[in-house]
Motif scaffolding. Structure first.
Motif, PDB file in Angstrom:
ATOM      1  N   UNK A  85       0.787  -0.809  -0.007  1.00  0.00           N
ATOM      2  CA  UNK A  85       0.040   0.140  -0.021  1.00  0.00           C
ATOM      3  C   UNK A  85       0.951   1.186  -0.166  1.00  0.00           C
ATOM      4  N   UNK A  86       1.982   1.266   0.654  1.00  0.00           N
ATOM      5  CA  UNK A  86       2.936   2.238   0.780  1.00  0.00           C
ATOM      6  C   UNK A  86       3.378   2.673  -0.646  1.00  0.00           C
ATOM      7  N   UNK A  87       3.782   1.525  -1.309  1.00  0.00           N
ATOM      8  CA  UNK A  87       4.364   1.754  -2.721  1.00  0.00           C
ATOM      9  C   UNK A  87       3.183   2.359  -3.647  1.00  0.00           C
ATOM     10  N   UNK A  88       2.014   1.836  -3.781  1.00  0.00           N
ATOM     11  CA  UNK A  88       1.183   2.483  -4.186  1.00  0.00           C
ATOM     12  C   UNK A  88       0.637   3.662  -3.992  1.00  0.00           C
ATOM     13  N   UNK A  89       0.711   4.077  -2.896  1.00  0.00           N
ATOM     14  CA  UNK A  89       0.536   5.538  -2.611  1.00  0.00           C
ATOM     15  C   UNK A  89       1.409   6.294  -2.901  1.00  0.00           C
ATOM     16  N   UNK A  90       2.784   5.939  -2.941  1.00  0.00           N
ATOM     17  CA  UNK A  90       3.783   6.753  -3.512  1.00  0.00           C
ATOM     18  C   UNK A  90       3.579   6.887  -5.047  1.00  0.00           C
ATOM     19  N   UNK A  91       3.113   5.890  -5.655  1.00  0.00           N
ATOM     20  CA  UNK A  91       3.009   5.959  -7.004  1.00  0.00           C
ATOM     21  C   UNK A  91       1.812   6.930  -7.495  1.00  0.00           C
ATOM     22  N   UNK A  92       0.685   6.976  -6.422  1.00  0.00           N
ATOM     23  CA  UNK A  92      -0.337   7.894  -6.755  1.00  0.00           C
ATOM     24  C   UNK A  92       0.071   9.115  -6.473  1.00  0.00           C
ATOM     25  N   UNK A  93       0.985   9.431  -5.548  1.00  0.00           N
ATOM     26  CA  UNK A  93       1.605  11.006  -5.159  1.00  0.00           C
ATOM     27  C   UNK A  93       2.186  11.451  -6.589  1.00  0.00           C
ATOM     28  N   UNK A  94       3.081  10.480  -7.100  1.00  0.00           N
ATOM     29  CA  UNK A  94       3.575  11.086  -8.267  1.00  0.00           C
ATOM     30  C   UNK A  94       2.762  11.247  -9.355  1.00  0.00           C
ATOM     31  N   UNK A  95       1.701  10.344  -9.594  1.00  0.00           N
ATOM     32  CA  UNK A  95       0.767  10.597 -10.652  1.00  0.00           C
ATOM     33  C   UNK A  95       0.012  12.053 -10.596  1.00  0.00           C
ATOM     34  N   UNK A  96      -0.319  12.110  -9.088  1.00  0.00           N
ATOM     35  CA  UNK A  96      -1.239  13.447  -8.812  1.00  0.00           C
ATOM     36  C   UNK A  96      -0.353  14.904  -8.955  1.00  0.00           C
ATOM     37  N   UNK A  97       1.065  14.547  -8.711  1.00  0.00           N
ATOM     38  CA  UNK A  97       1.838  15.702  -8.920  1.00  0.00           C
ATOM     39  C   UNK A  97       1.994  15.820 -10.459  1.00  0.00           C
ATOM     40  N   UNK A  98       1.940  14.912 -11.278  1.00  0.00           N
ATOM     41  CA  UNK A  98       2.003  15.025 -12.663  1.00  0.00           C
ATOM     42  C   UNK A  98       0.666  15.730 -13.134  1.00  0.00           C
ATOM     43  N   UNK A  99      -0.230  15.102 -12.970  1.00  0.00           N
ATOM     44  CA  UNK A  99      -1.563  15.726 -13.346  1.00  0.00           C
ATOM     45  C   UNK A  99      -1.707  17.282 -12.917  1.00  0.00           C
ATOM     46  N   UNK A 100      -1.291  17.632 -11.595  1.00  0.00           N
ATOM     47  CA  UNK A 100      -1.486  18.953 -11.268  1.00  0.00           C
ATOM     48  C   UNK A 100      -0.662  19.826 -12.225  1.00  0.00           C
ATOM     49  N   UNK A 101       0.615  19.179 -12.527  1.00  0.00           N
ATOM     50  CA  UNK A 101       1.447  20.105 -13.592  1.00  0.00           C
ATOM     51  C   UNK A 101       1.047  20.061 -14.984  1.00  0.00           C
ATOM     52  N   UNK A 102       0.404  19.163 -15.245  1.00  0.00           N
ATOM     53  CA  UNK A 102      -0.454  19.064 -16.582  1.00  0.00           C
ATOM     54  C   UNK A 102      -1.590  19.954 -16.660  1.00  0.00           C
ATOM     55  N   UNK A 103      -2.183  20.036 -15.687  1.00  0.00           N
ATOM     56  CA  UNK A 103      -3.484  20.897 -15.487  1.00  0.00           C
ATOM     57  C   UNK A 103      -2.896  22.401 -15.347  1.00  0.00           C
ATOM     58  N   UNK A 104      -1.869  22.540 -14.873  1.00  0.00           N
ATOM     59  CA  UNK A 104      -1.374  24.115 -14.523  1.00  0.00           C
ATOM     60  C   UNK A 104      -0.962  24.555 -15.939  1.00  0.00           C
ATOM     61  N   UNK A 105      -0.280  23.567 -16.777  1.00  0.00           N
ATOM     62  CA  UNK A 105       0.414  23.936 -18.104  1.00  0.00           C
ATOM     63  C   UNK A 105      -0.773  24.340 -18.954  1.00  0.00           C
ATOM     64  N   UNK A 106      -1.925  23.206 -19.056  1.00  0.00           N
ATOM     65  CA  UNK A 106      -3.210  23.305 -19.793  1.00  0.00           C
ATOM     66  C   UNK A 106      -3.833  24.929 -19.529  1.00  0.00           C
ATOM     67  N   UNK A 107      -3.885  25.143 -18.219  1.00  0.00           N
ATOM     68  CA  UNK A 107      -4.570  26.227 -17.694  1.00  0.00           C
ATOM     69  C   UNK A 107      -3.635  27.503 -18.368  1.00  0.00           C
TER      70      UNK A 107
END
Length: 118
Positions: A85-107
């Motif tokens: 679960x810890x490993x999966x949470x870390x992966x989700x954190x990375x995906x969320x950070x990437x999505x946040x950056x993509x949204x900011x770029x698109x915005x």
């Protein structure tokens, strides 16, 4: 002398080998009966009370040992599940950070395109 013998016989009604009105043979019989009855009662108590308790105690000990093994197994399994679960949470954190950056770029791009169209 006869009077003295008669007086002691009437005062002491039992000969010296009597105790509490019973002869020694009678007392021995009473003691044997009481001991036999107490031995039977002790045997019944041992069979009816003690043996079942020993059996139930041994069954309870076996159940506790099995439960302990299961709990130990759960502990080892829980450690592995937690690390997964810890490993999966870390992966989700990375995906969320990437999505946040993509949204900011698109915005930023759509904001820049609006300014150019206006």
């Amino acid at each position: 002398m006869y009077l003295l013998l008669m007086t002691t016989t009437t005062v002491v009604k039992h000969p010296s080998h009597y105790f509490l009105g019973y002869s020694l043979g009678e007392l021995a019989s009473i003691v044997a009966i009481v001991m036999s009855i107490s031995a039977v009662i002790g045997w019944v108590v041992r069979i009816a009370v003690t043996k079942p308790m020993e059996n139930s105690n041994s069954l309870l000990n076996e159940s506790i040992k099995e439960l302990t093994k299961k709990v130990e197994g759960i502990g080892g399994n829980a450690e592995r599940v937690h690390s997964e679960h810890d490993r999966r949470l870390d992966e989700h954190d990375v995906k969320l950070a990437r999505h946040d950056e993509e949204i900011r770029t698109l915005f930023d791009r759509t904001k820049g395109n609006r300014n150019e169209k206006s």
